[in-house]
Design a protein around this motif. Structure first.
Motif, PDB file in Angstrom:
ATOM      1  N   ASP A  27      27.693  16.667 -53.564  1.00  0.00           N
ATOM      2  CA  ASP A  27      26.864  15.474 -53.712  1.00  0.00           C
ATOM      3  C   ASP A  27      27.714  14.227 -53.936  1.00  0.00           C
ATOM      4  OD1 ASP A  27      24.576  16.992 -53.383  1.00  0.00           O
ATOM      5  OD2 ASP A  27      24.123  17.099 -55.538  1.00  0.00           O
ATOM      6  N   GLN A  28      28.739  14.361 -54.767  1.00  0.00           N
ATOM      7  CA  GLN A  28      29.612  13.221 -55.047  1.00  0.00           C
ATOM      8  C   GLN A  28      30.379  12.788 -53.795  1.00  0.00           C
ATOM      9  OE1 GLN A  28      29.952  11.356 -57.890  1.00  0.00           O
ATOM     10  NE2 GLN A  28      28.166  12.498 -58.575  1.00  0.00           N
ATOM     11  N   VAL A  29      30.868  13.750 -53.037  1.00  0.00           N
ATOM     12  CA  VAL A  29      31.605  13.434 -51.811  1.00  0.00           C
ATOM     13  C   VAL A  29      30.692  12.745 -50.803  1.00  0.00           C
ATOM     14  CG1 VAL A  29      32.745  14.473 -49.801  1.00  0.00           C
ATOM     15  CG2 VAL A  29      33.348  15.223 -52.101  1.00  0.00           C
ATOM     16  N   GLU A  30      29.466  13.243 -50.659  1.00  0.00           N
ATOM     17  CA  GLU A  30      28.527  12.625 -49.727  1.00  0.00           C
ATOM     18  C   GLU A  30      28.179  11.206 -50.148  1.00  0.00           C
ATOM     19  OE1 GLU A  30      25.213  15.279 -49.315  1.00  0.00           O
ATOM     20  OE2 GLU A  30      26.366  16.696 -48.102  1.00  0.00           O
ATOM     21  N   GLN A  31      27.996  10.982 -51.443  1.00  0.00           N
ATOM     22  CA  GLN A  31      27.725   9.630 -51.918  1.00  0.00           C
ATOM     23  C   GLN A  31      28.897   8.704 -51.623  1.00  0.00           C
ATOM     24  OE1 GLN A  31      26.680   9.811 -56.050  1.00  0.00           O
ATOM     25  NE2 GLN A  31      24.670  10.711 -55.656  1.00  0.00           N
ATOM     26  N   LYS A  32      30.100   9.196 -51.819  1.00  0.00           N
ATOM     27  CA  LYS A  32      31.302   8.389 -51.565  1.00  0.00           C
ATOM     28  C   LYS A  32      31.446   8.077 -50.076  1.00  0.00           C
ATOM     29  CE  LYS A  32      35.497   6.892 -52.737  1.00  0.00           C
ATOM     30  NZ  LYS A  32      35.700   5.676 -53.471  1.00  0.00           N
ATOM     31  N   MET A  33      31.160   9.063 -49.228  1.00  0.00           N
ATOM     32  CA  MET A  33      31.307   8.868 -47.784  1.00  0.00           C
ATOM     33  C   MET A  33      30.295   7.875 -47.244  1.00  0.00           C
ATOM     34  SD  MET A  33      32.134  12.654 -46.310  1.00  0.00           S
ATOM     35  CE  MET A  33      31.965  12.070 -44.640  1.00  0.00           C
ATOM     36  N   HIS A  34      29.135   7.767 -47.864  1.00  0.00           N
ATOM     37  CA  HIS A  34      28.085   6.888 -47.370  1.00  0.00           C
ATOM     38  C   HIS A  34      27.994   5.587 -48.161  1.00  0.00           C
ATOM     39  CE1 HIS A  34      26.951  10.036 -44.698  1.00  0.00           C
ATOM     40  NE2 HIS A  34      26.724  10.879 -45.681  1.00  0.00           N
ATOM     41  N   ASP A  35      28.944   5.358 -49.036  1.00  0.00           N
ATOM     42  CA  ASP A  35      28.978   4.138 -49.832  1.00  0.00           C
ATOM     43  C   ASP A  35      29.356   2.965 -48.923  1.00  0.00           C
ATOM     44  OD1 ASP A  35      29.071   2.447 -52.094  1.00  0.00           O
ATOM     45  OD2 ASP A  35      31.250   2.720 -52.226  1.00  0.00           O
ATOM     46  N   PRO A  36      28.565   1.894 -48.925  1.00  0.00           N
ATOM     47  CA  PRO A  36      28.861   0.748 -48.043  1.00  0.00           C
ATOM     48  C   PRO A  36      30.254   0.155 -48.269  1.00  0.00           C
ATOM     49  CG  PRO A  36      26.653   0.551 -48.935  1.00  0.00           C
ATOM     50  CD  PRO A  36      27.303   1.718 -49.628  1.00  0.00           C
ATOM     51  N   ALA A  37      30.728   0.144 -49.499  1.00  0.00           N
ATOM     52  CA  ALA A  37      32.055  -0.403 -49.772  1.00  0.00           C
ATOM     53  C   ALA A  37      33.145   0.455 -49.127  1.00  0.00           C
ATOM     54  CB  ALA A  37      32.287  -0.510 -51.274  1.00  0.00           C
ATOM     55  N   THR A  38      32.981   1.760 -49.172  1.00  0.00           N
ATOM     56  CA  THR A  38      33.947   2.667 -48.552  1.00  0.00           C
ATOM     57  C   THR A  38      33.951   2.500 -47.042  1.00  0.00           C
ATOM     58  OG1 THR A  38      33.634   4.260 -50.337  1.00  0.00           O
ATOM     59  CG2 THR A  38      34.615   5.082 -48.306  1.00  0.00           C
ATOM     60  N   PRO A  74      23.498  11.332 -41.823  1.00  0.00           N
ATOM     61  CA  PRO A  74      24.021  11.890 -43.075  1.00  0.00           C
ATOM     62  C   PRO A  74      24.912  13.114 -42.880  1.00  0.00           C
ATOM     63  CG  PRO A  74      21.699  11.411 -43.304  1.00  0.00           C
ATOM     64  CD  PRO A  74      22.056  11.190 -41.855  1.00  0.00           C
ATOM     65  N   GLY A  75      24.597  13.961 -41.898  1.00  0.00           N
ATOM     66  CA  GLY A  75      25.421  15.152 -41.679  1.00  0.00           C
ATOM     67  C   GLY A  75      26.737  14.822 -40.997  1.00  0.00           C
ATOM     68  N   GLY A  76      26.820  13.630 -40.384  1.00  0.00           N
ATOM     69  CA  GLY A  76      28.028  13.235 -39.681  1.00  0.00           C
ATOM     70  C   GLY A  76      28.282  14.048 -38.443  1.00  0.00           C
ATOM     71  N   GLY A  77      27.227  14.702 -37.915  1.00  0.00           N
ATOM     72  CA  GLY A  77      27.373  15.553 -36.745  1.00  0.00           C
ATOM     73  C   GLY A  77      27.622  14.753 -35.494  1.00  0.00           C
TER      74      GLY A  77
END
Length: 87
Positions: A27-38, A74-77
């Motif tokens: 969950d934390q990794v997914e939140q980080k990957m989809h963070d607008p700043a990142t 979200p899945g990045g597929g």
């Protein structure tokens, strides 16, 4: 019945804990990957690399599209067109 089931499932407690920890990390990794700043930072890094000559125009476009795809899906597929491509 609660006490008996608790005693019988006690050996599985470490496994349940590891599974729970894995879910929290995911969950934390997914939140980080989809963070607008990142995402913005990654796009800026791609632009800087292209400006420095480290990336060709095609590589820049593919890298930007990969970041945007991850943001949109979200899945990045892969898109259906990409699934048929050979690496």
């Amino acid at each position: 019945m609660g006490l008996i089931s608790a005693i019988l499932t006690l050996p599985l407690a470490p496994v349940k804990g590891v599974l729970w920890l894995g879910e929290v990390i995911q969950d934390q990794v997914e939140q980080k990957m989809h963070d607008p700043a990142t995402i913005r930072k990654e796009l800026e890094e791609i632009d800087e690399a292209a400006a420095a000559g480290d990336l060709s125009e095609g590589e820049k476009e593919r890298a930007q599209q990969a970041v945007l795809d991850r943001m949109i899906r979200p899945g990045g597929g892969a898109t259906p067109a990409e699934e048929g491509e050979n690496p």
